[in-house]
Design a protein around this motif. Structure first.
Motif, PDB file in Angstrom:
ATOM      1  N   LEU A 199      48.006 -28.799  56.817  1.00  0.00           N
ATOM      2  CA  LEU A 199      50.056 -28.767  57.276  1.00  0.00           C
ATOM      3  C   LEU A 199      50.531 -27.193  57.226  1.00  0.00           C
ATOM      4  CD1 LEU A 199      50.148 -32.664  55.514  1.00  0.00           C
ATOM      5  CD2 LEU A 199      49.107 -31.892  57.873  1.00  0.00           C
ATOM      6  N   ALA A 200      50.888 -26.873  56.686  1.00  0.00           N
ATOM      7  CA  ALA A 200      51.530 -25.193  56.387  1.00  0.00           C
ATOM      8  C   ALA A 200      51.502 -24.976  57.955  1.00  0.00           C
ATOM      9  CB  ALA A 200      51.492 -24.679  55.592  1.00  0.00           C
ATOM     10  N   LYS A 201      50.010 -25.054  58.204  1.00  0.00           N
ATOM     11  CA  LYS A 201      49.528 -24.264  60.104  1.00  0.00           C
ATOM     12  C   LYS A 201      49.917 -24.467  60.387  1.00  0.00           C
ATOM     13  CE  LYS A 201      45.021 -21.888  57.782  1.00  0.00           C
ATOM     14  NZ  LYS A 201      43.822 -22.386  57.663  1.00  0.00           N
ATOM     15  N   ILE A 202      50.191 -26.120  60.747  1.00  0.00           N
ATOM     16  CA  ILE A 202      50.647 -26.628  62.149  1.00  0.00           C
ATOM     17  C   ILE A 202      52.159 -26.471  62.124  1.00  0.00           C
ATOM     18  CG2 ILE A 202      51.393 -29.143  62.361  1.00  0.00           C
ATOM     19  CD1 ILE A 202      48.618 -30.514  61.238  1.00  0.00           C
ATOM     20  N   VAL A 207      56.868 -24.101  64.707  1.00  0.00           N
ATOM     21  CA  VAL A 207      57.903 -23.171  64.753  1.00  0.00           C
ATOM     22  C   VAL A 207      57.960 -22.530  65.464  1.00  0.00           C
ATOM     23  CG1 VAL A 207      60.007 -22.391  63.843  1.00  0.00           C
ATOM     24  CG2 VAL A 207      59.129 -24.204  63.011  1.00  0.00           C
ATOM     25  N   ALA A 208      58.799 -21.522  67.116  1.00  0.00           N
ATOM     26  CA  ALA A 208      58.590 -20.408  67.536  1.00  0.00           C
ATOM     27  C   ALA A 208      60.190 -19.280  66.867  1.00  0.00           C
ATOM     28  CB  ALA A 208      58.971 -20.153  68.808  1.00  0.00           C
ATOM     29  N   SER A 209      59.980 -17.938  66.649  1.00  0.00           N
ATOM     30  CA  SER A 209      60.577 -16.880  65.932  1.00  0.00           C
ATOM     31  C   SER A 209      61.407 -16.880  67.044  1.00  0.00           C
ATOM     32  CB  SER A 209      60.052 -15.958  65.233  1.00  0.00           C
ATOM     33  OG  SER A 209      59.457 -15.710  66.367  1.00  0.00           O
ATOM     34  N   LEU A 260      57.493 -35.466  63.823  1.00  0.00           N
ATOM     35  CA  LEU A 260      56.260 -34.223  64.813  1.00  0.00           C
ATOM     36  C   LEU A 260      55.959 -33.679  64.230  1.00  0.00           C
ATOM     37  CD1 LEU A 260      55.957 -33.944  67.785  1.00  0.00           C
ATOM     38  CD2 LEU A 260      57.699 -31.726  67.643  1.00  0.00           C
ATOM     39  N   ALA A 261      55.673 -32.792  62.586  1.00  0.00           N
ATOM     40  CA  ALA A 261      55.425 -31.834  61.639  1.00  0.00           C
ATOM     41  C   ALA A 261      56.216 -32.272  60.858  1.00  0.00           C
ATOM     42  CB  ALA A 261      55.209 -30.835  63.001  1.00  0.00           C
TER      43      ALA A 261
END
Length: 336
Positions: A199-202, A207-209, A260-261
Protein backbone atom coordinates in the motif's frame (compact mmCIF):
# COMPACT_ATOMS: atom_id res chain seq x y z
CA UNK A 1 16.80 -49.75 -35.06
CA UNK A 2 15.15 -47.61 -37.71
CA UNK A 3 11.78 -46.08 -36.76
CA UNK A 4 9.30 -45.26 -39.50
CA UNK A 5 8.11 -41.63 -39.48
CA UNK A 6 4.32 -41.41 -39.37
CA UNK A 7 1.51 -38.90 -38.82
CA UNK A 8 2.25 -35.20 -38.58
CA UNK A 9 5.98 -35.78 -38.44
CA UNK A 10 5.85 -37.53 -41.81
CA UNK A 11 3.78 -34.70 -43.29
CA UNK A 12 6.17 -32.12 -41.85
CA UNK A 13 9.17 -33.92 -43.32
CA UNK A 14 7.53 -34.07 -46.74
CA UNK A 15 6.69 -30.35 -46.60
CA UNK A 16 10.22 -29.46 -45.55
CA UNK A 17 11.64 -31.39 -48.49
CA UNK A 18 9.54 -29.29 -50.89
CA UNK A 19 10.61 -25.95 -49.38
CA UNK A 20 13.37 -23.87 -50.90
CA UNK A 21 16.33 -22.75 -48.79
CA UNK A 22 14.85 -19.25 -48.66
CA UNK A 23 11.50 -20.57 -47.43
CA UNK A 24 13.23 -22.70 -44.79
CA UNK A 25 15.19 -19.69 -43.59
CA UNK A 26 12.04 -17.56 -43.43
CA UNK A 27 10.23 -20.25 -41.46
CA UNK A 28 13.14 -20.59 -39.06
CA UNK A 29 13.24 -16.83 -38.48
CA UNK A 30 9.51 -16.78 -37.76
CA UNK A 31 9.95 -19.55 -35.20
CA UNK A 32 12.81 -17.66 -33.55
CA UNK A 33 10.68 -14.49 -33.42
CA UNK A 34 7.71 -16.41 -32.00
CA UNK A 35 9.90 -17.90 -29.27
CA UNK A 36 11.39 -14.50 -28.47
CA UNK A 37 7.93 -12.94 -28.22
CA UNK A 38 6.76 -15.74 -25.95
CA UNK A 39 9.80 -15.34 -23.70
CA UNK A 40 9.00 -11.65 -23.23
CA UNK A 41 5.37 -12.27 -22.26
CA UNK A 42 4.47 -11.95 -18.58
CA UNK A 43 3.72 -15.22 -16.87
CA UNK A 44 0.85 -16.12 -14.59
CA UNK A 45 1.97 -16.63 -11.01
CA UNK A 46 -1.51 -17.44 -9.73
CA UNK A 47 -4.76 -18.48 -11.38
CA UNK A 48 -8.30 -19.07 -10.26
CA UNK A 49 -12.01 -18.77 -10.95
CA UNK A 50 -13.70 -15.50 -10.07
CA UNK A 51 -17.13 -16.47 -8.71
CA UNK A 52 -19.90 -13.89 -8.42
CA UNK A 53 -23.26 -15.50 -7.71
CA UNK A 54 -23.74 -18.21 -10.27
CA UNK A 55 -21.16 -16.76 -12.66
CA UNK A 56 -17.51 -17.68 -13.03
CA UNK A 57 -14.66 -15.94 -14.84
CA UNK A 58 -11.16 -17.36 -15.27
CA UNK A 59 -8.60 -14.96 -13.86
CA UNK A 60 -4.90 -14.71 -13.13
CA UNK A 61 -2.28 -12.55 -11.46
CA UNK A 62 0.78 -11.99 -13.67
CA UNK A 63 4.44 -11.68 -12.84
CA UNK A 64 4.24 -7.92 -13.47
CA UNK A 65 1.41 -7.53 -10.96
CA UNK A 66 -1.41 -7.18 -13.50
CA UNK A 67 -4.73 -8.81 -12.64
CA UNK A 68 -6.32 -10.19 -15.79
CA UNK A 69 -9.55 -11.89 -16.81
CA UNK A 70 -9.49 -14.39 -19.67
CA UNK A 71 -11.14 -12.63 -22.62
CA UNK A 72 -13.13 -15.61 -23.85
CA UNK A 73 -14.33 -16.34 -20.32
CA UNK A 74 -15.78 -12.82 -20.03
CA UNK A 75 -17.70 -13.33 -23.27
CA UNK A 76 -19.19 -16.59 -22.05
CA UNK A 77 -20.28 -15.09 -18.71
CA UNK A 78 -22.02 -12.23 -20.51
CA UNK A 79 -23.65 -14.70 -22.90
CA UNK A 80 -21.98 -13.16 -25.96
CA UNK A 81 -20.87 -16.13 -28.05
CA UNK A 82 -19.55 -14.59 -31.24
CA UNK A 83 -21.07 -16.16 -34.36
CA UNK A 84 -19.33 -17.27 -37.53
CA UNK A 85 -19.39 -13.77 -39.01
CA UNK A 86 -17.51 -12.38 -36.02
CA UNK A 87 -14.78 -15.01 -36.05
CA UNK A 88 -14.39 -14.74 -39.82
CA UNK A 89 -13.92 -10.98 -39.49
CA UNK A 90 -11.46 -11.46 -36.61
CA UNK A 91 -9.42 -13.85 -38.76
CA UNK A 92 -9.47 -11.72 -41.89
CA UNK A 93 -9.01 -8.24 -40.38
CA UNK A 94 -5.42 -7.07 -40.32
CA UNK A 95 -6.13 -4.54 -37.57
CA UNK A 96 -7.36 -5.72 -34.14
CA UNK A 97 -11.11 -5.67 -33.54
CA UNK A 98 -13.10 -5.31 -30.34
CA UNK A 99 -13.83 -8.44 -28.26
CA UNK A 100 -17.05 -10.23 -29.08
CA UNK A 101 -18.78 -9.00 -25.92
CA UNK A 102 -18.67 -5.36 -27.12
CA UNK A 103 -18.34 -5.75 -30.89
CA UNK A 104 -21.97 -5.00 -31.84
CA UNK A 105 -22.61 -1.77 -33.72
CA UNK A 106 -25.41 -0.71 -31.36
CA UNK A 107 -22.85 -0.48 -28.52
CA UNK A 108 -20.42 1.85 -30.31
CA UNK A 109 -22.02 5.10 -29.02
CA UNK A 110 -21.42 3.90 -25.45
CA UNK A 111 -17.76 2.91 -25.77
CA UNK A 112 -15.36 5.71 -24.91
CA UNK A 113 -12.10 6.15 -26.78
CA UNK A 114 -10.16 5.21 -23.65
CA UNK A 115 -12.10 1.98 -23.20
CA UNK A 116 -11.78 1.14 -26.88
CA UNK A 117 -8.00 1.52 -26.70
CA UNK A 118 -7.84 -0.85 -23.72
CA UNK A 119 -10.00 -3.49 -25.39
CA UNK A 120 -8.11 -3.34 -28.69
CA UNK A 121 -4.87 -4.16 -26.89
CA UNK A 122 -5.50 -7.43 -24.98
CA UNK A 123 -2.84 -8.70 -22.58
CA UNK A 124 -1.05 -11.80 -23.88
CA UNK A 125 0.53 -13.94 -21.17
CA UNK A 126 1.80 -17.44 -20.41
CA UNK A 127 -0.52 -19.48 -18.21
CA UNK A 128 0.59 -21.91 -15.52
CA UNK A 129 0.18 -24.67 -18.10
CA UNK A 130 2.64 -23.01 -20.48
CA UNK A 131 -0.05 -22.02 -22.99
CA UNK A 132 -0.57 -18.49 -24.31
CA UNK A 133 -3.73 -16.71 -23.18
CA UNK A 134 -5.32 -13.36 -23.99
CA UNK A 135 -6.93 -11.39 -21.22
CA UNK A 136 -8.19 -7.97 -20.27
CA UNK A 137 -7.20 -5.95 -17.23
CA UNK A 138 -9.62 -6.77 -14.43
CA UNK A 139 -10.36 -3.07 -13.87
CA UNK A 140 -11.84 -2.83 -17.38
CA UNK A 141 -14.74 -5.19 -16.72
CA UNK A 142 -16.85 -2.69 -14.69
CA UNK A 143 -16.51 -0.27 -17.62
CA UNK A 144 -17.71 -2.98 -20.02
CA UNK A 145 -20.69 -3.65 -17.75
CA UNK A 146 -21.49 0.05 -17.71
CA UNK A 147 -21.61 0.07 -21.53
CA UNK A 148 -24.36 -2.55 -21.49
CA UNK A 149 -26.21 -0.95 -18.55
CA UNK A 150 -26.25 2.47 -20.23
CA UNK A 151 -27.35 1.00 -23.57
CA UNK A 152 -30.25 -0.71 -21.81
CA UNK A 153 -31.20 2.48 -19.99
CA UNK A 154 -31.25 4.38 -23.31
CA UNK A 155 -33.50 1.77 -24.94
CA UNK A 156 -30.85 0.80 -27.48
CA UNK A 157 -31.21 -2.95 -26.95
CA UNK A 158 -33.64 -5.48 -28.36
CA UNK A 159 -35.29 -8.10 -26.18
CA UNK A 160 -32.70 -10.70 -27.22
CA UNK A 161 -29.89 -8.38 -26.10
CA UNK A 162 -31.38 -7.32 -22.77
CA UNK A 163 -30.32 -10.58 -21.15
CA UNK A 164 -26.66 -9.59 -21.57
CA UNK A 165 -27.37 -6.19 -20.00
CA UNK A 166 -29.04 -7.91 -17.07
CA UNK A 167 -26.00 -10.16 -16.62
CA UNK A 168 -23.78 -7.10 -16.80
CA UNK A 169 -25.83 -5.48 -14.05
CA UNK A 170 -25.52 -8.61 -11.90
CA UNK A 171 -21.76 -8.53 -12.37
CA UNK A 172 -21.67 -4.83 -11.56
CA UNK A 173 -23.59 -5.42 -8.34
CA UNK A 174 -21.10 -8.19 -7.55
CA UNK A 175 -18.27 -5.70 -7.86
CA UNK A 176 -20.11 -3.52 -5.35
CA UNK A 177 -19.67 -6.25 -2.75
CA UNK A 178 -15.89 -6.10 -2.87
CA UNK A 179 -13.30 -4.37 -5.06
CA UNK A 180 -12.38 -6.26 -8.21
CA UNK A 181 -8.67 -6.29 -7.43
CA UNK A 182 -9.16 -7.76 -3.97
CA UNK A 183 -11.59 -10.30 -5.42
CA UNK A 184 -9.06 -11.53 -7.99
CA UNK A 185 -6.37 -11.71 -5.30
CA UNK A 186 -8.66 -13.83 -3.14
CA UNK A 187 -9.66 -16.15 -5.97
CA UNK A 188 -6.01 -16.81 -6.83
CA UNK A 189 -4.62 -16.91 -3.31
CA UNK A 190 -2.41 -13.93 -4.07
CA UNK A 191 -3.55 -11.87 -1.08
CA UNK A 192 -1.37 -14.05 1.18
CA UNK A 193 1.76 -13.13 -0.76
CA UNK A 194 1.34 -9.38 -1.20
CA UNK A 195 4.22 -7.40 0.21
CA UNK A 196 3.56 -5.76 3.57
CA UNK A 197 4.49 -2.37 2.15
CA UNK A 198 2.38 -2.80 -1.00
CA UNK A 199 0.00 0.00 0.00
CA UNK A 200 2.88 2.35 0.69
CA UNK A 201 4.24 1.63 -2.78
CA UNK A 202 0.85 2.43 -4.28
CA UNK A 203 0.95 5.78 -2.52
CA UNK A 204 4.45 6.41 -3.85
CA UNK A 205 3.31 5.72 -7.41
CA UNK A 206 0.20 7.85 -7.12
CA UNK A 207 1.62 11.08 -5.85
CA UNK A 208 3.88 13.07 -8.14
CA UNK A 209 6.53 15.39 -6.75
CA UNK A 210 5.81 18.12 -9.27
CA UNK A 211 2.62 19.85 -10.35
CA UNK A 212 1.00 18.19 -13.37
CA UNK A 213 -0.48 20.23 -16.23
CA UNK A 214 -4.18 20.93 -15.69
CA UNK A 215 -6.37 18.23 -17.18
CA UNK A 216 -10.14 18.24 -17.45
CA UNK A 217 -10.48 14.99 -15.57
CA UNK A 218 -13.97 15.00 -14.05
CA UNK A 219 -16.60 14.13 -16.69
CA UNK A 220 -19.89 16.05 -16.90
CA UNK A 221 -21.73 12.84 -15.96
CA UNK A 222 -20.19 13.00 -12.49
CA UNK A 223 -21.69 16.42 -11.69
CA UNK A 224 -24.89 15.62 -13.55
CA UNK A 225 -25.41 12.66 -11.22
CA UNK A 226 -24.73 14.72 -8.10
CA UNK A 227 -27.06 17.51 -9.27
CA UNK A 228 -29.85 14.95 -9.77
CA UNK A 229 -29.42 13.32 -6.35
CA UNK A 230 -29.27 16.69 -4.56
CA UNK A 231 -32.24 18.14 -6.43
CA UNK A 232 -30.47 20.73 -8.60
CA UNK A 233 -31.26 21.43 -12.24
CA UNK A 234 -28.52 20.43 -14.66
CA UNK A 235 -27.08 22.36 -16.32
CA UNK A 236 -27.71 25.14 -13.77
CA UNK A 237 -29.81 28.05 -14.96
CA UNK A 238 -29.18 31.71 -14.06
CA UNK A 239 -25.67 30.77 -12.95
CA UNK A 240 -22.32 30.42 -14.67
CA UNK A 241 -21.96 27.07 -16.54
CA UNK A 242 -19.32 25.73 -14.15
CA UNK A 243 -21.27 26.58 -10.98
CA UNK A 244 -21.75 23.89 -8.36
CA UNK A 245 -22.52 23.99 -4.61
CA UNK A 246 -19.44 24.54 -2.44
CA UNK A 247 -20.10 21.38 -0.42
CA UNK A 248 -19.70 19.28 -3.59
CA UNK A 249 -15.97 19.61 -2.90
CA UNK A 250 -16.40 17.68 0.36
CA UNK A 251 -18.40 15.05 -1.49
CA UNK A 252 -15.58 14.67 -4.01
CA UNK A 253 -13.01 14.33 -1.24
CA UNK A 254 -15.17 11.63 0.31
CA UNK A 255 -16.14 9.47 -2.68
CA UNK A 256 -13.03 10.06 -4.83
CA UNK A 257 -9.80 10.98 -3.08
CA UNK A 258 -10.44 9.23 0.26
CA UNK A 259 -10.91 5.95 -1.61
CA UNK A 260 -8.36 6.23 -4.40
CA UNK A 261 -5.28 5.03 -2.52
CA UNK A 262 -4.05 4.82 1.10
CA UNK A 263 -3.54 8.28 2.65
CA UNK A 264 -3.81 9.94 -0.76
CA UNK A 265 -6.12 12.78 0.34
CA UNK A 266 -3.87 14.26 3.08
CA UNK A 267 -0.84 13.95 0.80
CA UNK A 268 -2.60 15.82 -2.01
CA UNK A 269 -3.78 18.51 0.40
CA UNK A 270 -0.25 18.83 1.72
CA UNK A 271 1.13 19.28 -1.80
CA UNK A 272 -1.58 21.84 -2.61
CA UNK A 273 -0.91 23.87 0.54
CA UNK A 274 2.78 24.20 -0.34
CA UNK A 275 2.15 25.41 -3.87
CA UNK A 276 2.39 29.11 -4.66
CA UNK A 277 -0.33 28.75 -7.31
CA UNK A 278 -3.36 26.86 -6.08
CA UNK A 279 -4.97 24.25 -8.29
CA UNK A 280 -7.16 21.16 -8.31
CA UNK A 281 -6.07 18.22 -6.15
CA UNK A 282 -5.80 15.90 -9.12
CA UNK A 283 -3.06 18.12 -10.57
CA UNK A 284 -0.69 16.55 -8.04
CA UNK A 285 -1.38 13.01 -9.24
CA UNK A 286 1.25 11.36 -11.42
CA UNK A 287 0.40 11.21 -15.12
CA UNK A 288 1.47 7.58 -15.58
CA UNK A 289 -0.26 6.03 -12.57
CA UNK A 290 -2.35 8.55 -10.66
CA UNK A 291 -4.45 10.04 -13.46
CA UNK A 292 -5.29 6.69 -15.14
CA UNK A 293 -6.35 5.27 -11.76
CA UNK A 294 -8.39 8.39 -11.05
CA UNK A 295 -10.22 8.02 -14.38
CA UNK A 296 -10.93 4.34 -13.66
CA UNK A 297 -12.27 5.23 -10.20
CA UNK A 298 -14.39 8.05 -11.65
CA UNK A 299 -15.91 5.67 -14.19
CA UNK A 300 -17.02 3.41 -11.35
CA UNK A 301 -18.41 6.32 -9.29
CA UNK A 302 -20.34 7.62 -12.32
CA UNK A 303 -21.85 4.16 -12.78
CA UNK A 304 -22.93 4.11 -9.13
CA UNK A 305 -24.49 7.56 -9.54
CA UNK A 306 -26.50 6.30 -12.52
CA UNK A 307 -27.98 3.33 -10.68
CA UNK A 308 -28.70 5.19 -7.42
CA UNK A 309 -32.15 6.65 -6.81
CA UNK A 310 -31.29 8.54 -3.62
CA UNK A 311 -28.27 10.11 -1.92
CA UNK A 312 -28.39 7.44 0.76
CA UNK A 313 -28.40 4.64 -1.79
CA UNK A 314 -25.46 6.21 -3.62
CA UNK A 315 -23.30 6.48 -0.49
CA UNK A 316 -24.19 2.92 0.49
CA UNK A 317 -23.03 1.73 -2.94
CA UNK A 318 -19.80 3.72 -2.62
CA UNK A 319 -19.05 2.42 0.88
CA UNK A 320 -19.47 -1.17 -0.30
CA UNK A 321 -17.71 -0.90 -3.66
CA UNK A 322 -14.90 1.45 -2.57
CA UNK A 323 -14.32 1.37 1.19
CA UNK A 324 -11.95 3.99 2.56
CA UNK A 325 -8.38 2.97 3.31
CA UNK A 326 -7.89 2.60 7.08
CA UNK A 327 -10.48 5.26 7.88
CA UNK A 328 -13.46 4.83 10.16
CA UNK A 329 -14.92 8.35 10.13
CA UNK A 330 -17.73 9.74 7.99
CA UNK A 331 -18.08 13.22 6.59
CA UNK A 332 -21.08 15.51 6.92
CA UNK A 333 -21.99 15.97 3.26
CA UNK A 334 -25.13 18.03 3.68
CA UNK A 335 -25.16 21.72 2.85
CA UNK A 336 -24.25 23.97 5.76
Amino acid sequence: MNHEITGKAKGGKALAEKMTDEQKHEKAMKMVEAKRTKREMPRATHKGELKIGDTSISCAVLSNGDRVLVERSVALVLGRKGGGAYWKKKKEELAPILPEFVSANYLKPYISRELEEKLLAPISYIGLDGEVYKGINANVLPEVCDVWITALKDGALKDTQKETAEKAYILFKGFAIIGITALVDEATGYQDEREKDALAKILEMFVASELQPYLKTFPPEYYKGLFRLYGYEYPPKDKRPQWRPAYFGRITNNVIYSRLAPEILPELKKAASKAEKKGKLHQWLSSDIGHPKLREHLASIVSLLKISKTKEEFYNHVDVAHPKFNENYTLDLEED
